[in-house]
Design a protein around this motif. Structure first.
Motif: not given
Lengths: 317, 605
Positions: B401-406, B431-434, B511-516
């Motif tokens: 989900l966060v892009g650490l596994n491609s 990137l900031r949103k998640v 950074v005001d994310p929408e998803l944690l």
């Protein structure tokens, strides 16, 4: 190694926060406070001072023939004369700064490029790691002095070339140490986090990884400085370096060795200065390494004092 | 004001068997400075009884447990007291005597058996060694070996004795650890959180074995744990430690049903329940460190019931309602601390289009596939819990989900936008949103940066943000996670685990994310710190309308924070739906088993 020591360390950690990024200064200072460190630092500074300020105090010109060849020490010439009848004291006072500057230059070159190679190999991994580290292995295959001699004998005895050659020969050692140190740091979550924020690779290396490598960097710098001094003096002794008649501690030993029985001081004094300088640098570096190790690695009771979770299994500390 | 009692009175009250272990006025200090680490500890354990030693990290429970073996970590000395095992004082023994007693009459089961077993020796060799090293071990080693293997339920494992530690599962390794400890039939066994790293089912089986062994061998056992539910089910007597002192000691039933010390009450209020959604309450503040313990009661500064006298005098153990309590107010009528666990308000389900949609996600870690056809949705201001045991692929899911596994195929859509593999390929505003919060707060913060620098770091990626605005936002989020602006100049080293995790949350929020995406964010924290973090996340979810993916192995936490849940087993989603529906009426056997095996505060194992 008692707990008082660790307690004082935890108290110091609040000071650390105020010092902020200047943590490395703190390590240097704490190293200087240990007995070993103080001993090394005093010797090192004393010899460095002779080399740096010596030219101002030289009683005679270091290149003019003021006395007879290999004359014994006298009131006017405390260390006697050298092979051509020049004043040994003046030549000693005048012959250190070039050596020292060249050693520092070579160290700076070696540490900067070695660190760059080591950190990028560890962080970027993959093919870059392979290429960089095999290149480093090739340089490593040559003995340091022989490698410098090779370059100098091909291109000629230019001072900048000697600095580059010696610096270049430091790269493998520095790169290997910093690679293994950064391999561990690169896997930390804060590095991953910076990547997730879109920081560039270079930015991550400089801002996240490098600050955590201060201790190995300091220790390597000290070690490489010691080696640089020895190699520089060795090259001078072999006749590669400053051309005559310029005075130099390394070349003085080779110039005056034939007159060892007539005026031994002409050999002993420069040899002693080189020896003391390397011993001082090395001893202080050793103290820095010990302090830095203590800073990085927390003993169990320090962990207890700082109330870090006992169940923490990752061993990130 | 209070009745003074010695430990004899208590032993008579709670113990009916033969007393094997008796600890009298034990005290440990830091060598050198003499600051006390553990002091004034007295208790006794009879044959076949298990005493539970609970407390948060830093409370001195491990130090005390090791001291029972006559062992201290470097820098700590036993300065007072007696440890009588069958009448013989361990502390009066010479180092040689002590050494021959270790393993033979006193034994230790470590937290992580994988670290304690020698990886180069076969299991059989190590078990035999445990007996052969003691010259006074009488009896046939081979016979005893077969016996202990049967007792620890390893007999059906085939060629187990021929195998090496790495060829064993975690549960098997821990059984081998138990076998080693029980091999010489010791009088005292100290178990240091032996099931911490195990899955609930394995944990349950190991705990059953522990209890059977303790009672059939008539050993006095001390079980150290921070997991109150495990202790509740296993032990007959419990000692709660705080700042190096036992602050409540009594029969498990009494202590858990009617906790008396405000600290015990606080701890129990922080434990999430498996059966209903509850508001968790953590104890605010930090326990005092050795050497910085205040005058009077150590807990006074955090205590909701503190009186002026608490800051002046240290309370002595008082016998109240069948247990010893160190509190001036123990004898008084019970004051309501409002720890009555209110059922957390259920959130209105949001019927809008999902914020995060994952379709047929197949992901690999290295060369092996760990996720198979995973589908899930996360709505706005909703929390989806992902539960599963270790190896179920839940962390891999987070990392995709966060892009650490491609290394995945399928589709991940965020607000309708495609999230591509690898964080380097995603646009910075996306990137900031998640935002991702790591499991281990000790590795998530750069130790060389101040908290202000760490939280300000993601803001560096926002162009045209003024410096003043930047620091304003940092201060604001620090307030939001209730840390305060004075944390700005501190270094991570100076913070506790819970505080570090709050800094990590602040860094995500700035950074005001929408998803944690929260990956086991409380697994390395104490129960009280965990409660604070969970409540903080819930508050943020409501206030900021945050979507959340909450990954955990702790089913009880799911109740407290999430509205919907997916259960992962070996990379497959076996059950998904409303938290209440899935946990109360699981339809998949795997979920039912997880629910049945999870330790509960109100039920013995």
């Amino acid at each position: 190694m008692n707990v008082d020591y660790h307690l004082s360390r935890t108290r110091e950690s609040s000071l650390l926060a105020r010092v902020g990024r200047q943590q490395w200064l703190l390590v240097l200072r704490r190293a200087a406070r240990t007995r070993r460190g103080m001993f090394g630092l005093i010797i090192m500074l004393f010899i460095a001072l002779i080399a740096a300020l010596g030219p101002l105090f030289a009683p005679h010109s270091s290149t003019s023939f003021v006395t007879s060849s290999f004359s014994a020490p006298s009131a006017a010439y405390p260390f006697g004369g050298d092979d051509l009848g020049r004043d040994v004291l003046s030549r000693v006072l005048d012959g250190g700064w070039v050596l020292l500057l060249m050693a520092i230059g070579a160290t700076a070159f070696g540490v900067i490029f070695g660190a760059a190679v080591g950190v990028s190999a560890a962080y970027l991994r993959g093919r870059i790691d392979g290429v960089l580290m095999r290149a480093v292995d090739i340089i490593l295959a040559f003995p340091q002095l022989v490698f410098a001699l090779l370059l100098v004998s091909i291109i000629g005895p230019k001072l900048w070339l000697i600095v580059l050659a010696v610096g270049f020969s430091h790269i493998p050692a520095v790169a290997r140490v910093l690679r293994s140190a950064s391999l561990d740091v690169s896997e930390r979550d804060y590095v991953k986090y910076a990547e997730m924020q879109g920081f560039s690779r270079v930015g991550v290396m400089f801002k996240e990884i490098l600050p955590n490598l201060i201790s190995p960097l300091m220790v390597e710098t000290g070690l490489r400085l010691t080696y640089s001094i020895v190699v520089m003096a060795g090259l001078e002794f072999l006749g590669f370096g400053q051309p005559p008649p310029a005075p130099n501690w390394g070349s003085m030993i080779s110039e005056n060795q034939i007159g060892l029985s007539a005026n031994p001081w002409a050999v002993i004094v420069p040899a002693l200065l080189i020896a003391l300088l390397t011993i001082g640098t090395n001893t202080y570096t050793d103290a820095v390494a010990r302090v830095a190790l203590g800073v990085e690695r927390k003993p169990e009771e320090a962990v207890l004092l700082e109330n870090v979770a006992v169940g923490e299994s990752t061993g990130s500390l | 004001m209070s009745r003074l009692v010695d430990d004899e009175a208590l032993s008579n009250q709670v113990v009916d068997g033969k007393v094997r272990l008796q600890v009298k006025d034990l005290g440990l200090c830091l060598s050198g400075s003499g600051e006390d680490v553990v002091s004034d500890v007295s208790f006794s354990v009879s044959a076949g009884e298990v005493l539970g030693l609970v407390g948060e990290s830093g409370s001195g429970k491990t130090t005390l447990a090791l001291a029972l073996l006559g062992y201290t970590k470097r820098g700590i000395d036993i300065v007072r007291g007696e440890i009588l095992l069958d009448g013989a004082n361990l502390l009066g023994m010479s180092p040689a005597e002590l050494r021959s007693n270790r393993g033979r009459r006193v034994a230790y089961v470590p937290q992580d058996p994988a670290m304690a077993l020698n990886p180069a020796l076969r299991i059989g060799t190590q078990l035999r060694e445990a007996m052969q090293v003691h010259k006074d071990f009488t009896g046939d080693v081979g016979e005893r070996l077969a016996e202990i293997i049967a007792d620890t339920r390893l007999a059906n494992e085939g060629d187990l004795l021929q195998r090496y530690p790495h060829q064993l599962s975690g549960g098997q390794q821990q059984r081998v650890g138990l076998a080693m400890a029980f091999a010489c039939r010791p009088g005292l066994i100290v178990l240091d959180e032996p099931t911490t790293g195990l899955d609930v089912t394995t944990q349950r089986h190991v705990l059953t074995t522990v209890r059977e062994l303790c009672s059939s061998y008539g050993v006095a056992a001390v079980y150290v744990s921070h997991d109150l539910a495990v202790v509740r089910g296993l032990v007959s007597t419990v000692a709660v430690m705080y700042a190096g002192r036992v602050i409540e000691l009594g029969p498990t039933q009494a202590v858990f049903n009617q906790p008396t010390h405000p600290y015990t009450r606080g701890l129990l209020a922080a434990v999430p329940s498996l059966d209903r959604a509850e508001v968790l309450r953590g104890i605010t503040g930090q326990p005092p460190r050795p050497g910085r313990r205040p005058k009077g009661c150590s807990f006074a500064a955090r205590c909701p019931l503190a009186l002026p006298v608490c800051g002046e005098e240290e309370p002595v153990p008082t016998l109240v309602g069948g247990r010893l309590v160190r509190c001036f107010r123990a004898g008084e009528e019970r004051v309501d601390l409002n720890e009555k666990k209110v059922v957390a308000p259920a959130q209105e389900p949001h019927e809008s289009a999902p914020m995060l949609a994952v379709r047929t996600l197949n992901a690999s870690y290295g060369s092996s596939q760990v996720l198979f056809d995973v589908n899930l949705n996360v709505g706005r201001a909703a929390c989806l819990a992902v539960v599963g045991e270790s190896g179920s692929g839940k962390t891999t899911l987070a990392r995709c989900l966060v892009g650490l596994n491609s290394n995945w195929s399928g589709e991940i859509k965020f607000n309708g936008e495609e999230l591509v593999a690898g964080c380097r390929n995603r646009p910075k505003n996306l990137l900031r949103k998640v935002q991702y919060i790591f499991q281990n707060p000790y590795s998530a913060l750069n130790p060389r940066k101040t908290i202000g620098q760490i939280i300000g770091q993601p803001l560096e990626q926002i162009p045209d943000l003024l410096y003043s605005e930047r620091s304003q936002r940092v201060v604001q989020v620090l307030e939001d996670v209730s840390l305060g602006a004075d944390f700005m100049s501190r270094l991570p080293d100076q913070l506790s685990g819970g505080e570090r995790q709050r800094v990590a949350i602040a860094r995500a929020l700035v950074v005001d994310p929408e998803l944690l995406v929260c990956d086991e964010v409380t697994s390395s924290l104490d129960v009280s710190a965990q409660a604070i973090i969970v409540e903080l996340l819930r508050k943020l979810q409501v206030e900021r309308g945050l979507g959340m993916v909450f990954i955990t192995h702790n089913l009880a936490l799911v109740r407290s924070i999430a509205q919907s849940v997916v259960v992962l087993n070996q990379g497959h989603i076996v059950e998904a739906g409303d938290v209440d529906k899935v946990l109360s009426h699981p339809t998949d056997p795997y979920t039912s088993r997880l629910m049945a095996d999870a330790p509960r505060l109100n039920q013995p194992i």
